[in-house]
Write a protein that holds these residues in place. Structure first.
Motif, short mmCIF file in Angstrom:
data_model
loop_
_atom_site.label_atom_id
_atom_site.label_comp_id
_atom_site.label_asym_id
_atom_site.label_seq_id
_atom_site.Cartn_x
_atom_site.Cartn_y
_atom_site.Cartn_z
N THR A 1 0.95 -1.29 -0.03
CA THR A 1 -0.09 -0.09 0.03
C THR A 1 1.05 1.12 0.07
O THR A 1 2.17 1.25 0.48
CB THR A 1 -0.93 0.02 1.24
OG1 THR A 1 -0.22 -0.10 2.53
CG2 THR A 1 -1.95 -1.21 1.25
N PRO A 2 0.46 2.62 -0.65
CA PRO A 2 1.28 3.51 -0.64
C PRO A 2 1.97 3.91 0.86
O PRO A 2 1.08 4.03 1.85
CB PRO A 2 0.29 4.80 -0.87
CG PRO A 2 -0.81 3.89 -1.87
CD PRO A 2 -0.98 2.51 -1.02
N GLY A 3 3.02 4.28 0.67
CA GLY A 3 3.78 4.53 1.99
C GLY A 3 4.14 3.56 2.71
O GLY A 3 4.74 3.89 3.89
N HIS A 4 3.89 2.11 2.36
CA HIS A 4 4.39 1.03 3.27
C HIS A 4 5.29 0.48 2.52
O HIS A 4 5.29 0.16 1.24
CB HIS A 4 3.08 0.40 3.64
CG HIS A 4 2.28 1.02 4.80
ND1 HIS A 4 1.31 2.02 4.24
CD2 HIS A 4 2.04 1.13 5.98
CE1 HIS A 4 0.79 2.43 5.28
NE2 HIS A 4 1.03 1.81 6.44
N GLU A 5 5.91 -0.61 3.28
CA GLU A 5 6.80 -1.69 2.67
C GLU A 5 6.01 -2.60 2.00
O GLU A 5 5.01 -2.99 2.57
CB GLU A 5 7.94 -2.15 3.60
CG GLU A 5 8.79 -1.19 3.86
CD GLU A 5 10.12 -1.87 4.77
OE1 GLU A 5 10.80 -1.02 5.15
OE2 GLU A 5 10.05 -2.90 5.15
N ARG A 6 6.82 -3.43 0.96
CA ARG A 6 5.84 -4.63 0.49
C ARG A 6 5.89 -5.81 1.53
O ARG A 6 6.91 -5.99 2.12
CB ARG A 6 6.57 -4.98 -0.65
CG ARG A 6 5.81 -5.98 -1.76
CD ARG A 6 6.58 -6.26 -3.01
NE ARG A 6 6.73 -4.68 -3.70
CZ ARG A 6 7.10 -4.75 -4.92
NH1 ARG A 6 7.55 -5.87 -5.52
NH2 ARG A 6 7.10 -3.77 -5.43
N ALA B 1 -4.56 -3.27 -1.60
CA ALA B 1 -3.26 -3.10 -1.90
C ALA B 1 -3.02 -3.43 -3.47
O ALA B 1 -3.92 -4.04 -4.00
CB ALA B 1 -2.40 -3.85 -0.96
N VAL B 2 -1.97 -3.11 -3.77
CA VAL B 2 -1.28 -3.71 -5.09
C VAL B 2 -0.73 -5.09 -4.48
O VAL B 2 0.20 -5.07 -3.91
CB VAL B 2 -0.34 -2.74 -5.82
CG1 VAL B 2 0.26 -3.61 -7.13
CG2 VAL B 2 -0.96 -1.46 -6.13
#
Length: 119
Positions: A37-42, A89-90
């Motif tokens: 998600t934006p701003g977070h680690e995979r 999320a992506v």
């Protein structure tokens, strides 16, 4: 080896969605999924060894998500049930010939597919 992810989309909370990752070429890879998600680690979601003999899940998805890997097939399906808004999320497909994604990072990545969960 190339990885092709598909199946993302929009679903209501509590609903279900399935993702598919197809790998070209050599099939004896562990395959699985991460999400970001934006701003977070995979973050790791799930993985399955090449013959489906071992599967691994993040605690946040255990009991709701199932990864399906048929022995000898270059395909990994992620069946997601009881989806929550925080699952949005992506989602990225990944593969590796040695790493099972637990304590190690896969070396091969596909493109992401967006999963959106409406509340």
């Amino acid at each position: 080896v190339q990885l092709q992810a598909s199946g993302g989309g929009l679903v209501q909370a509590g609903g279900s969605l399935s993702l598919t990752c197809l790998a070209s070429g050599y099939t004896r890879f562990t395959m699985g999924w991460f999400r970001q998600t934006p701003g977070h680690e995979r973050e790791f979601v799930a993985s399955a060894t090449w013959n489906g003999g071992a599967t691994y899940y993040a605690d946040s998805v255990k009991g709701r998500f199932t990864i399906e890997r048929t022995s000898g097939k270059n395909k990994a399906d992620l069946h997601m049930n009881s989806l929550k808004p925080e699952d949005a999320a992506v989602y990225y497909c990944a593969a590796d010939p040695e790493c099972a994604f637990v304590g190690c990072s896969p070396s091969l990545w596909g493109q992401g597919t967006q999963v959106t969960v409406s509340s």
